[in-house]
Motif scaffolding. Structure first.
Motif, PDB file in Angstrom:
ATOM      1  N   LYS A 138       5.262  -5.213  11.647  1.00  0.00           N
ATOM      2  CA  LYS A 138       4.682  -6.258  12.492  1.00  0.00           C
ATOM      3  C   LYS A 138       4.112  -5.722  13.804  1.00  0.00           C
ATOM      4  N   VAL A 139       4.097  -4.390  13.956  1.00  0.00           N
ATOM      5  CA  VAL A 139       3.594  -3.759  15.178  1.00  0.00           C
ATOM      6  C   VAL A 139       2.087  -3.567  15.052  1.00  0.00           C
ATOM      7  N   ARG A 140       1.362  -3.797  16.146  1.00  0.00           N
ATOM      8  CA  ARG A 140      -0.080  -3.554  16.125  1.00  0.00           C
ATOM      9  C   ARG A 140      -0.348  -2.062  16.017  1.00  0.00           C
ATOM     10  N   ALA A 141      -1.401  -1.714  15.269  1.00  0.00           N
ATOM     11  CA  ALA A 141      -1.705  -0.309  15.017  1.00  0.00           C
ATOM     12  C   ALA A 141      -1.977   0.460  16.299  1.00  0.00           C
ATOM     13  N   ASP A 142      -2.572  -0.197  17.316  1.00  0.00           N
ATOM     14  CA  ASP A 142      -2.897   0.530  18.542  1.00  0.00           C
ATOM     15  C   ASP A 142      -1.672   0.877  19.377  1.00  0.00           C
ATOM     16  N   GLU A 143      -0.496   0.454  18.943  1.00  0.00           N
ATOM     17  CA  GLU A 143       0.744   0.803  19.639  1.00  0.00           C
ATOM     18  C   GLU A 143       1.422   2.018  19.027  1.00  0.00           C
ATOM     19  N   LEU A 144       0.833   2.573  17.983  1.00  0.00           N
ATOM     20  CA  LEU A 144       1.438   3.699  17.279  1.00  0.00           C
ATOM     21  C   LEU A 144       0.720   5.004  17.589  1.00  0.00           C
ATOM     22  N   SER A 145       1.420   6.118  17.347  1.00  0.00           N
ATOM     23  CA  SER A 145       0.855   7.442  17.575  1.00  0.00           C
ATOM     24  C   SER A 145      -0.124   7.812  16.465  1.00  0.00           C
ATOM     25  N   HIS A 146      -0.879   8.900  16.717  1.00  0.00           N
ATOM     26  CA  HIS A 146      -1.833   9.398  15.729  1.00  0.00           C
ATOM     27  C   HIS A 146      -1.132   9.757  14.424  1.00  0.00           C
ATOM     28  N   GLY A 147       0.021  10.395  14.522  1.00  0.00           N
ATOM     29  CA  GLY A 147       0.753  10.776  13.320  1.00  0.00           C
ATOM     30  C   GLY A 147       1.163   9.574  12.488  1.00  0.00           C
ATOM     31  N   LEU A 148       1.595   8.502  13.159  1.00  0.00           N
ATOM     32  CA  LEU A 148       1.980   7.298  12.442  1.00  0.00           C
ATOM     33  C   LEU A 148       0.763   6.606  11.840  1.00  0.00           C
ATOM     34  N   HIS A 149      -0.391   6.710  12.502  1.00  0.00           N
ATOM     35  CA  HIS A 149      -1.622   6.173  11.919  1.00  0.00           C
ATOM     36  C   HIS A 149      -1.883   6.813  10.554  1.00  0.00           C
ATOM     37  N   LYS A 150      -1.637   8.118  10.452  1.00  0.00           N
ATOM     38  CA  LYS A 150      -1.844   8.809   9.176  1.00  0.00           C
ATOM     39  C   LYS A 150      -0.907   8.257   8.107  1.00  0.00           C
ATOM     40  N   GLY A 151       0.329   7.957   8.497  1.00  0.00           N
ATOM     41  CA  GLY A 151       1.279   7.382   7.554  1.00  0.00           C
ATOM     42  C   GLY A 151       0.859   6.000   7.086  1.00  0.00           C
ATOM     43  N   VAL A 152       0.320   5.194   8.008  1.00  0.00           N
ATOM     44  CA  VAL A 152      -0.160   3.857   7.655  1.00  0.00           C
ATOM     45  C   VAL A 152      -1.332   3.957   6.678  1.00  0.00           C
ATOM     46  N   GLU A 153      -2.258   4.860   6.961  1.00  0.00           N
ATOM     47  CA  GLU A 153      -3.411   5.009   6.088  1.00  0.00           C
ATOM     48  C   GLU A 153      -2.986   5.487   4.699  1.00  0.00           C
ATOM     49  N   LEU A 154      -1.991   6.356   4.635  1.00  0.00           N
ATOM     50  CA  LEU A 154      -1.494   6.823   3.348  1.00  0.00           C
ATOM     51  C   LEU A 154      -0.896   5.652   2.554  1.00  0.00           C
ATOM     52  N   CYS A 155      -0.125   4.801   3.219  1.00  0.00           N
ATOM     53  CA  CYS A 155       0.437   3.627   2.543  1.00  0.00           C
ATOM     54  C   CYS A 155      -0.673   2.713   2.037  1.00  0.00           C
ATOM     55  N   ARG A 156      -1.727   2.554   2.832  1.00  0.00           N
ATOM     56  CA  ARG A 156      -2.856   1.722   2.415  1.00  0.00           C
ATOM     57  C   ARG A 156      -3.505   2.288   1.150  1.00  0.00           C
ATOM     58  N   ALA A 157      -3.678   3.613   1.106  1.00  0.00           N
ATOM     59  CA  ALA A 157      -4.261   4.236  -0.083  1.00  0.00           C
ATOM     60  C   ALA A 157      -3.345   4.071  -1.293  1.00  0.00           C
ATOM     61  N   LEU A 158      -2.040   4.201  -1.095  1.00  0.00           N
ATOM     62  CA  LEU A 158      -1.097   4.091  -2.209  1.00  0.00           C
ATOM     63  C   LEU A 158      -1.022   2.672  -2.749  1.00  0.00           C
ATOM     64  N   LEU A 159      -1.292   1.670  -1.890  1.00  0.00           N
ATOM     65  CA  LEU A 159      -1.269   0.291  -2.365  1.00  0.00           C
ATOM     66  C   LEU A 159      -2.401   0.030  -3.361  1.00  0.00           C
ATOM     67  N   MET A 160      -3.392   0.886  -3.388  1.00  0.00           N
ATOM     68  CA  MET A 160      -4.466   0.774  -4.373  1.00  0.00           C
ATOM     69  C   MET A 160      -4.005   1.220  -5.771  1.00  0.00           C
ATOM     70  N   ARG A 161      -2.804   1.778  -5.845  1.00  0.00           N
ATOM     71  CA  ARG A 161      -2.249   2.327  -7.094  1.00  0.00           C
ATOM     72  C   ARG A 161      -3.204   3.346  -7.717  1.00  0.00           C
ATOM     73  N   PRO A 162      -3.515   4.392  -6.973  1.00  0.00           N
ATOM     74  CA  PRO A 162      -4.489   5.365  -7.482  1.00  0.00           C
ATOM     75  C   PRO A 162      -3.899   6.266  -8.556  1.00  0.00           C
ATOM     76  N   LYS A 163      -4.780   6.795  -9.383  1.00  0.00           N
ATOM     77  CA  LYS A 163      -4.417   7.897 -10.287  1.00  0.00           C
ATOM     78  C   LYS A 163      -4.765   9.229  -9.639  1.00  0.00           C
ATOM     79  N   LEU A 164      -5.774   9.202  -8.755  1.00  0.00           N
ATOM     80  CA  LEU A 164      -6.233  10.404  -8.052  1.00  0.00           C
ATOM     81  C   LEU A 164      -6.300  10.086  -6.567  1.00  0.00           C
ATOM     82  N   LEU A 165      -5.567  10.845  -5.763  1.00  0.00           N
ATOM     83  CA  LEU A 165      -5.498  10.613  -4.324  1.00  0.00           C
ATOM     84  C   LEU A 165      -6.066  11.816  -3.587  1.00  0.00           C
TER      85      LEU A 165
END
Length: 250
Positions: A138-165
């Protein structure tokens, strides 16, 4: 594959094959053409010639949305998040292709749309928990560090249920402890039957993760092999640190 911008050749006869379930690395010095190659594979650039196949299906020139339906997802070197949205809202953006129906049905809030949204929300929260970000849903993205932004983006990609990442420099800007955590995360992703291709300068991460690597230099394939073979190859050493330094090291 070849990529040209006007009279400039960015990629020249670059080709490789990734086996299902592999973690495959693309490495090379700055300007080698790694991100351009990623942009071709993910549909952000259209190659001048060549072929790109996923599970035997030709996808050269396909748009990113089409490639997502073929099971491809990617992250970027600089995460592209909606900074004023919450972490959960950012992750849910990765699920738009999984909602049934189309924009009209979504706007009507039909029962199956509501059910799908609810299920995707639960799945997104589980992904965040699994990747150590449940507390930030529930935290706004602009309150997080650059490293955590990468983790959020990774979760977003994984929610697509990819076969190739495709992971574009996932360790850039991360401290050592977070790089170690990233290595464990990518290993866990492979266990979910996801094939991973990673562009990275961090050779420790490449050595720890990859089954094979391709080394690019000035838009050409310099060598293909294991990370250990790449690290000991005189051509790779020269490409990274320069001929004079390589001669001195020898």
């Amino acid at each position: 594959m070849n990529l040209r911008f006007g009279g400039i050749t960015v990629l020249h006869d670059v080709g490789f094959e990734v086996e299902p379930g592999q973690i495959f690395g693309l490495v090379g010095p700055n300007g080698a053409g790694k991100t351009s190659l990623f942009n071709c594979i993910s549909g952000h650039y259209k190659p001048s010639s060549g072929s790109i196949t996923i599970d035997g299906v030709e996808v050269l020139g396909s748009a990113p949305a089409t490639l997502a339906r073929h099971g491809l997802a990617r992250t970027f070197q600089h995460p592209a998040l909606q900074l004023h949205a919450t972490v959960l809202e950012n992750v849910l953006l990765g699920a738009h292709g999984r909602l049934p129906g189309g924009p009209l049905e979504w706007s009507m809030r039909l029962p199956r749309t509501v059910r799908s949204e609810r299920a995707l929300r639960i799945e997104a929260l589980e992904l965040l928990e699994r990747n150590g970000l449940g507390w930030a849903a529930k935290v706004r993205a602009d309150e997080l560090s650059h490293g955590l932004h990468k983790g959020v983006e990774l979760c977003r990609a994984l929610l697509m249920r990819p076969k190739l990442l495709l992971l574009d420099e996932p360790a850039a800007g991360l401290p050592h402890a977070e790089v170690e955590q990233l290595i464990e995360t990518v290993r866990r992703i492979r266990e979910d039957d996801i094939t991973v291709v990673v562009v990275e300068h961090h050779m420790g991460l490449i050595a720890a993760l990859t089954d094979r690597v391709v080394v690019l230099d000035h838009g050409r394939t310099l060598m293909e092999g294991t990370a250990a073979e790449a690290q000991s190859d005189p051509r790779v050493i020269e490409a990274y640190i320069g001929k004079d330094a390589a001669d001195d090291a020898a």
